[in-house]
Design a protein around this motif. Structure first.
Motif, PDB file in Angstrom:
ATOM      1  N   THR A 123     -28.553 -12.696   5.932  1.00  0.00           N
ATOM      2  CA  THR A 123     -27.510 -12.306   4.988  1.00  0.00           C
ATOM      3  C   THR A 123     -26.202 -12.026   5.705  1.00  0.00           C
ATOM      4  OG1 THR A 123     -29.146 -11.380   3.483  1.00  0.00           O
ATOM      5  CG2 THR A 123     -26.884 -10.639   3.198  1.00  0.00           C
ATOM      6  N   PHE A 124     -26.276 -11.315   6.815  1.00  0.00           N
ATOM      7  CA  PHE A 124     -25.058 -10.934   7.525  1.00  0.00           C
ATOM      8  C   PHE A 124     -24.549 -11.991   8.487  1.00  0.00           C
ATOM      9  CE2 PHE A 124     -26.720  -6.601   6.531  1.00  0.00           C
ATOM     10  CZ  PHE A 124     -25.694  -6.253   5.677  1.00  0.00           C
ATOM     11  N   CYS A 125     -25.421 -12.825   9.022  1.00  0.00           N
ATOM     12  CA  CYS A 125     -25.010 -13.741  10.093  1.00  0.00           C
ATOM     13  C   CYS A 125     -24.984 -15.214   9.710  1.00  0.00           C
ATOM     14  CB  CYS A 125     -25.936 -13.566  11.291  1.00  0.00           C
ATOM     15  SG  CYS A 125     -25.836 -11.930  12.006  1.00  0.00           S
ATOM     16  N   CYS A 126     -25.697 -15.619   8.702  1.00  0.00           N
ATOM     17  CA  CYS A 126     -25.821 -17.060   8.448  1.00  0.00           C
ATOM     18  C   CYS A 126     -25.242 -17.484   7.100  1.00  0.00           C
ATOM     19  CB  CYS A 126     -27.284 -17.485   8.539  1.00  0.00           C
ATOM     20  SG  CYS A 126     -27.960 -17.257  10.194  1.00  0.00           S
ATOM     21  N   CYS A 127     -25.926 -17.142   6.033  1.00  0.00           N
ATOM     22  CA  CYS A 127     -25.528 -17.624   4.711  1.00  0.00           C
ATOM     23  C   CYS A 127     -25.783 -16.521   3.684  1.00  0.00           C
ATOM     24  CB  CYS A 127     -26.319 -18.883   4.373  1.00  0.00           C
ATOM     25  SG  CYS A 127     -25.866 -19.612   2.792  1.00  0.00           S
ATOM     26  N   LEU A 128     -24.726 -15.929   3.191  1.00  0.00           N
ATOM     27  CA  LEU A 128     -24.832 -14.776   2.296  1.00  0.00           C
ATOM     28  C   LEU A 128     -25.654 -15.030   1.038  1.00  0.00           C
ATOM     29  CD1 LEU A 128     -23.858 -11.821   1.842  1.00  0.00           C
ATOM     30  CD2 LEU A 128     -21.966 -12.799   0.573  1.00  0.00           C
ATOM     31  N   PRO A 129     -25.393 -16.091   0.266  1.00  0.00           N
ATOM     32  CA  PRO A 129     -26.164 -16.266  -0.979  1.00  0.00           C
ATOM     33  C   PRO A 129     -27.666 -16.472  -0.752  1.00  0.00           C
ATOM     34  CG  PRO A 129     -24.225 -17.685  -0.988  1.00  0.00           C
ATOM     35  CD  PRO A 129     -24.332 -17.103   0.374  1.00  0.00           C
ATOM     36  N   LEU A 130     -28.022 -17.305   0.211  1.00  0.00           N
ATOM     37  CA  LEU A 130     -29.439 -17.534   0.480  1.00  0.00           C
ATOM     38  C   LEU A 130     -30.084 -16.294   1.092  1.00  0.00           C
ATOM     39  CD1 LEU A 130     -29.389 -21.177   1.881  1.00  0.00           C
ATOM     40  CD2 LEU A 130     -30.220 -20.405  -0.339  1.00  0.00           C
ATOM     41  N   GLY A 131     -29.340 -15.544   1.882  1.00  0.00           N
ATOM     42  CA  GLY A 131     -29.855 -14.315   2.462  1.00  0.00           C
ATOM     43  C   GLY A 131     -30.157 -13.266   1.411  1.00  0.00           C
ATOM     44  N   ILE A 132     -29.290 -13.149   0.407  1.00  0.00           N
ATOM     45  CA  ILE A 132     -29.523 -12.194  -0.679  1.00  0.00           C
ATOM     46  C   ILE A 132     -30.764 -12.589  -1.468  1.00  0.00           C
ATOM     47  CG2 ILE A 132     -28.603 -11.349  -2.869  1.00  0.00           C
ATOM     48  CD1 ILE A 132     -25.826 -11.388  -1.553  1.00  0.00           C
ATOM     49  N   ALA A 133     -30.903 -13.869  -1.751  1.00  0.00           N
ATOM     50  CA  ALA A 133     -32.100 -14.333  -2.459  1.00  0.00           C
ATOM     51  C   ALA A 133     -33.358 -14.053  -1.632  1.00  0.00           C
ATOM     52  CB  ALA A 133     -31.990 -15.824  -2.767  1.00  0.00           C
ATOM     53  N   ALA A 134     -33.267 -14.234  -0.318  1.00  0.00           N
ATOM     54  CA  ALA A 134     -34.413 -13.956   0.553  1.00  0.00           C
ATOM     55  C   ALA A 134     -34.757 -12.471   0.547  1.00  0.00           C
ATOM     56  CB  ALA A 134     -34.125 -14.433   1.972  1.00  0.00           C
ATOM     57  N   ILE A 135     -33.745 -11.603   0.508  1.00  0.00           N
ATOM     58  CA  ILE A 135     -34.004 -10.161   0.431  1.00  0.00           C
ATOM     59  C   ILE A 135     -34.725  -9.821  -0.868  1.00  0.00           C
ATOM     60  CG2 ILE A 135     -32.897  -7.907   0.142  1.00  0.00           C
ATOM     61  CD1 ILE A 135     -30.832  -8.774   2.195  1.00  0.00           C
TER      62      ILE A 135
END
Length: 87
Positions: free
Chosen positions: A24-36
């Protein structure tokens, strides 16, 4: 089962929460949020003992993390190429 002994046959699925936060913080915000979100679903399903839902959510969280990492790396490579070409 004897009193005082817990059933340890249940296997918890991995949540991938730390990886999700990193992405979320280092790569890709939208996909990181979905992963969280899916990582939290895994944690909830593990605590409820719902192995099927935990396994599915864990698989989705892992795939979202992989996709986020790939998208982030591609973006960084494109940024470096654009900087080199510009100079």
């Amino acid at each position: 089962m004897e009193l005082g002994k817990m059933d340890t046959s249940r296997r918890d699925e991995p949540t991938y929460l730390a990886w999700s936060i990193f992405n979320t913080f280092c790569c890709c915000l939208p996909l990181g949020i979905a992963a969280i979100i899916y990582s939290c679903r895994v944690d909830n399903a593990n605590s409820l003992g719902d192995a099927g839902r935990a396994q599915e959510s864990s698989r989705i969280a892992k795939n979202l993390n992989i996709a986020s990492l790939v998208v982030g790396m591609i973006a960084i490579i494109m940024l470096i190429v654009m900087i080199v070409i510009r100079n």
